[in-house]
Design a protein around this motif. Structure first.
Motif, mmCIF file in Angstrom:
data_model
loop_
_atom_site.group_PDB
_atom_site.id
_atom_site.type_symbol
_atom_site.label_atom_id
_atom_site.label_comp_id
_atom_site.label_asym_id
_atom_site.label_seq_id
_atom_site.Cartn_x
_atom_site.Cartn_y
_atom_site.Cartn_z
ATOM 1 N N GLY B 74 0.774 -1.243 0.000
ATOM 2 C CA GLY B 74 0.000 0.000 0.000
ATOM 3 C C GLY B 74 0.803 1.290 0.000
ATOM 4 N N ALA B 75 2.137 1.186 -0.091
ATOM 5 C CA ALA B 75 2.956 2.407 -0.091
ATOM 6 C C ALA B 75 2.836 3.126 -1.432
ATOM 7 N N GLY B 76 3.124 4.411 -1.430
ATOM 8 C CA GLY B 76 3.264 5.182 -2.663
ATOM 9 C C GLY B 76 4.731 5.510 -2.870
ATOM 10 N N ILE B 77 5.047 6.002 -4.074
ATOM 11 C CA ILE B 77 6.422 6.387 -4.349
ATOM 12 C C ILE B 77 6.471 7.896 -4.570
ATOM 13 N N ALA B 78 7.263 8.572 -3.747
ATOM 14 C CA ALA B 78 7.337 10.037 -3.800
ATOM 15 C C ALA B 78 8.365 10.502 -4.823
ATOM 16 N N GLY B 79 9.203 9.585 -5.288
ATOM 17 C CA GLY B 79 10.200 9.974 -6.280
ATOM 18 C C GLY B 79 11.473 9.165 -6.127
ATOM 19 N N LYS B 80 12.422 9.504 -7.006
ATOM 20 C CA LYS B 80 13.711 8.808 -7.031
ATOM 21 C C LYS B 80 14.772 9.781 -6.514
ATOM 22 N N THR B 81 15.551 9.301 -5.561
ATOM 23 C CA THR B 81 16.423 10.229 -4.843
ATOM 24 C C THR B 81 17.829 10.310 -5.424
ATOM 25 N N ASN B 82 18.413 11.476 -5.181
ATOM 26 C CA ASN B 82 19.751 11.781 -5.678
ATOM 27 C C ASN B 82 20.797 10.908 -4.992
ATOM 28 N N MET B 83 21.891 10.707 -5.678
ATOM 29 C CA MET B 83 22.919 9.784 -5.174
ATOM 30 C C MET B 83 24.245 10.050 -5.876
ATOM 31 N N ASP B 84 25.337 9.630 -5.259
ATOM 32 C CA ASP B 84 26.604 9.597 -5.971
ATOM 33 C C ASP B 84 26.443 8.629 -7.134
ATOM 34 N N GLU B 85 26.966 9.017 -8.274
ATOM 35 C CA GLU B 85 26.790 8.243 -9.504
ATOM 36 C C GLU B 85 27.109 6.757 -9.273
ATOM 37 N N PHE B 86 26.148 5.901 -9.551
ATOM 38 C CA PHE B 86 26.256 4.445 -9.358
ATOM 39 C C PHE B 86 26.616 4.048 -7.920
ATOM 40 N N GLY B 87 26.430 4.961 -6.980
ATOM 41 C CA GLY B 87 26.737 4.651 -5.579
ATOM 42 C C GLY B 87 28.184 4.897 -5.204
ATOM 43 N N MET B 88 28.923 5.545 -6.106
ATOM 44 C CA MET B 88 30.363 5.703 -5.882
ATOM 45 C C MET B 88 30.690 7.059 -5.271
ATOM 46 N N GLY B 89 30.603 7.094 -3.941
ATOM 47 C CA GLY B 89 30.936 8.319 -3.242
ATOM 48 C C GLY B 89 30.370 8.305 -1.842
ATOM 49 N N PRO B 361 33.836 8.798 11.022
ATOM 50 C CA PRO B 361 34.902 9.348 11.852
ATOM 51 C C PRO B 361 34.735 10.833 12.171
ATOM 52 N N THR B 362 33.885 11.523 11.418
ATOM 53 C CA THR B 362 33.678 12.959 11.635
ATOM 54 C C THR B 362 32.186 13.256 11.482
ATOM 55 N N VAL B 363 31.818 14.515 11.749
ATOM 56 C CA VAL B 363 30.474 14.968 11.378
ATOM 57 C C VAL B 363 30.515 15.363 9.899
ATOM 58 N N ALA B 364 29.370 15.741 9.360
ATOM 59 C CA ALA B 364 29.267 16.087 7.930
ATOM 60 C C ALA B 364 30.268 17.192 7.576
ATOM 61 N N PHE B 365 31.002 16.964 6.466
ATOM 62 C CA PHE B 365 31.968 17.983 6.038
ATOM 63 C C PHE B 365 31.303 18.942 5.053
ATOM 64 N N ARG B 366 32.018 20.008 4.720
ATOM 65 C CA ARG B 366 31.434 21.030 3.846
ATOM 66 C C ARG B 366 31.401 20.562 2.398
ATOM 67 N N ILE B 367 30.407 21.028 1.664
ATOM 68 C CA ILE B 367 30.334 20.736 0.229
ATOM 69 C C ILE B 367 31.589 21.314 -0.428
ATOM 70 N N GLY B 368 32.285 20.499 -1.185
ATOM 71 C CA GLY B 368 33.493 20.942 -1.871
ATOM 72 C C GLY B 368 34.765 20.843 -1.048
ATOM 73 N N GLU B 369 34.622 20.399 0.217
ATOM 74 C CA GLU B 369 35.790 20.373 1.113
ATOM 75 C C GLU B 369 36.787 19.285 0.732
ATOM 76 N N LYS B 370 36.309 18.114 0.374
ATOM 77 C CA LYS B 370 37.216 17.002 0.069
ATOM 78 C C LYS B 370 37.389 16.906 -1.445
ATOM 79 N N THR B 371 38.553 17.296 -1.926
ATOM 80 C CA THR B 371 38.781 17.295 -3.369
ATOM 81 C C THR B 371 39.650 16.115 -3.794
ATOM 82 N N ASP B 372 40.358 15.531 -2.834
ATOM 83 C CA ASP B 372 41.265 14.434 -3.153
ATOM 84 C C ASP B 372 40.526 13.104 -2.991
ATOM 85 N N PRO B 373 40.544 12.244 -4.030
ATOM 86 C CA PRO B 373 39.752 11.006 -3.930
ATOM 87 C C PRO B 373 40.109 10.142 -2.723
#
Lengths: 90, 433
Positions: B74-89, B361-373
């Motif tokens: 009986g559930a509905g679907i509200a949409g498809k959610t954003n994600m790192d491409e193919f789960g990689m991130g 290991p940490t709390v959420a980091f800033r968008i753009g903070e981690k540039t090195d893979p």
């Protein structure tokens, strides 16, 4: 250490084109990651217990599959029930 | 049934790739509940992109097993959610559809890769969501956004219809604001499916007693060691202390294989990805390739344009780890390391019922903070062991550091998903939520 030539060779194996300007940076990042992977050298080759591996085969029963029309609606090109693909012969 | 959409409306955190209002109605355990579904879980009639340009325009002709199950209840679907491409991130920054923002602080990442699912729940847009967890992709965003997320035991939830990234590691699982809701969604999605040959017929039976008297909790020193923000570690120790006050006892233990678990994980997942993602060639679905070109030229072009940078990096790493001359040094060693991780867990679980530590290991980091893979990979250090060993693990909110949520991770013996949720429930009740 891997060289830009090595990375290009791997990219060709994986069918991914890498543009020349990205090759240097990819190689640098690649080497940093591979250096981190070197920690695996400390793992003994036959460490841990291998689980028994054996095949289990099921009966080959015919079950319903997707209608052909729905599947052929997905690619850009199809013809007489076949999907058109790039040519294999050069 | 076709999805009605696209639905316009506020999505201030960019949690969704596709919005819809799919309300089949009907009775059941999830009657009237709108569920958000991660965009790598196939939905008939609703586009499924995995956050990638290469699947632009692709609409699956079938539902994932879990989608059939929630609709049937009986559930509905509200949409498809954003994600790192193919789960990689680990941040939802690697999406072709732009980053998702953390509702707790929109300048920060929601975690990943199921960041859209976690943000949609945390922002109150939906009460529950489905995600997938290959190396922490449910638990990480649950921790960063301050909600509950469960990575089920391997083989407990059907992967039929989940677009494969690393088959031997990943599971679909529930995210919600409370343990009770996570337990409810898990009960629905864990029903048996013979189409996933790695699934066992072990239905999930909810058991939320909140009772931890006599429970033995292991807290390996390695989960509080180098790289873990001391304030996060302290917050988690306090949470474990609360369980002790309720009658649990903490048993000291150690997990030496943590030294190489992350390397073993990244060699394994990239190797499996290099094989799995070979199917995206533009021939049968997704971005079409130029059929006038020779085979390899056409594929190289469509894959260079369609895959983002991190996906290309992981495919190359995996191709390398499996290539002649390097297989023994990387892939074979990673599998030996993986067996050691499982052996460590088995040894610890002889003396304890569950293992507890921080989720991240940490709390959420800033968008753009981690540039090195590599620095991004290192943030997965505490979540990947559960995937390598196939054991259940839940993240439950346990306070805040600098105003940002911290997650308590509880790992259990294989197939003891009920127990890890019960311990999380005990903590949630004790913490007075």
């Amino acid at each position: 250490m891997v060289s830009p030539d090595d990375v290009e060779k791997i990219a060709n194996l994986a069918d991914i084109r890498l543009s020349g300007d990205r090759l240097g940076e990819f190689t640098r990042e690649f080497n940093a990651i591979l250096e981190y992977f070197d920690i695996l050298d400390t793992v003994a080759e036959e460490a841990g217990e291998k689980r028994g591996e054996f095949n289990i085969m099921r009966e080959d029963e015919v079950t319903p599959s997707l209608p052909q029309g729905e599947v052929l609606a997905l690619p850009r090109d199809s013809e007489e029930g076949f999907i058109r693909a790039p040519r294999v012969m050069e | 049934m076709k999805a009605q959409g696209p639905v316009t409306g506020e999505d201030p955190f960019n949690a969704f790739i596709t919005r819809c209002e799919w309300k089949p109605g009907g009775k059941g355990m999830l009657a009237g509940i709108m569920v958000a579904v991660k965009d790598n879980i196939s939905t008939r009639g609703i586009p499924t992109s995995c956050g990638s340009r290469i699947l632009e325009g692709y609409t699956p002709p079938y539902n994932a097993h879990v989608v059939d199950l929630i609709l049937r209840e009986g559930a509905g679907i509200a949409g498809k959610t954003n994600m790192d491409e193919f789960g990689m991130g680990s941040s939802t920054e690697n999406s072709a559809f732009g980053p998702t923002k953390n509702p707790a602080d929109p300048s920060r990442v929601p975690g990943g890769s199921s960041g859209g699912s976690a943000a949609a729940v945390a922002a109150g847009m939906v009460p529950m969501a489905l995600g997938s967890d290959t190396g922490g992709s449910i638990r990480c965003p649950a921790a960063f956004c301050g909600i509950v997320g469960l990575k089920p035991s391997y083989g407990r939830v059907s992967r039929y219809g989940l677009v494969a990234y690393a088959n031997s590691l990943e599971q679909i699982g529930p995210l919600a604001r409370t343990v009770r809701e996570v337990s409810l969604l898990m009960e629905v999605i864990s029903r048996y499916d013979p189409r996933d040959s790695t699934m066992g017929d072990r239905p999930f039976t909810p058991r939320l007693t909140g009772e931890v008297k006599g429970l033995r909790i292991g807290a390996p020193a390695e989960f509080f060691g180098a790289g873990v923000d001391p304030a996060v570690g302290e917050s988690v120790r306090e949470a474990i202390g609360l369980l002790e006050q309720s009658g649990a006892c903490v048993v000291p233990c150690s997990m030496p294989s943590m030294a190489y678990a992350l390397a073993a994980y990244y060699v394994t997942c990239t190797s499996e990805a290099s094989s799995n993602l070979a199917r995206f060639d533009g021939v049968r679905y997704g971005t079409p390739d130029d059929i006038r070109k020779p085979w390899h030229d056409a594929f190289r072009e469509v894959r260079a344009k369609g895959f983002g940078e991190e996906v290309r990096r992981r495919i190359l790493l995996g191709t390398f780890a499996l290539s002649a001359g390097y297989y023994g040094k990387y892939y074979a060693k990673a599998q030996a390391a993986r067996r050691n991780v499982s052996a460590d867990f088995a040894r610890i679980f002889r003396d304890v019922d569950v293992i507890a530590g921080p989720t991240m290991p940490t709390v959420a980091f800033r968008i753009g903070e981690k540039t090195d893979p590599l620095s991004m990979y290192l943030s997965d250090i505490l979540t990947v062991p559960a995937n390598l060993a196939g054991i259940p693990a839940v993240s439950v909110p346990c306070g805040k550091v600098n105003g940002l949520p911290v997650g308590l991770q509880i790992m259990g013996k294989p197939l003891e998903d009920e127990r890890v949720l019960d311990v999380a429930y005990a903590y949630e009740q004790g913490a007075g939520r």
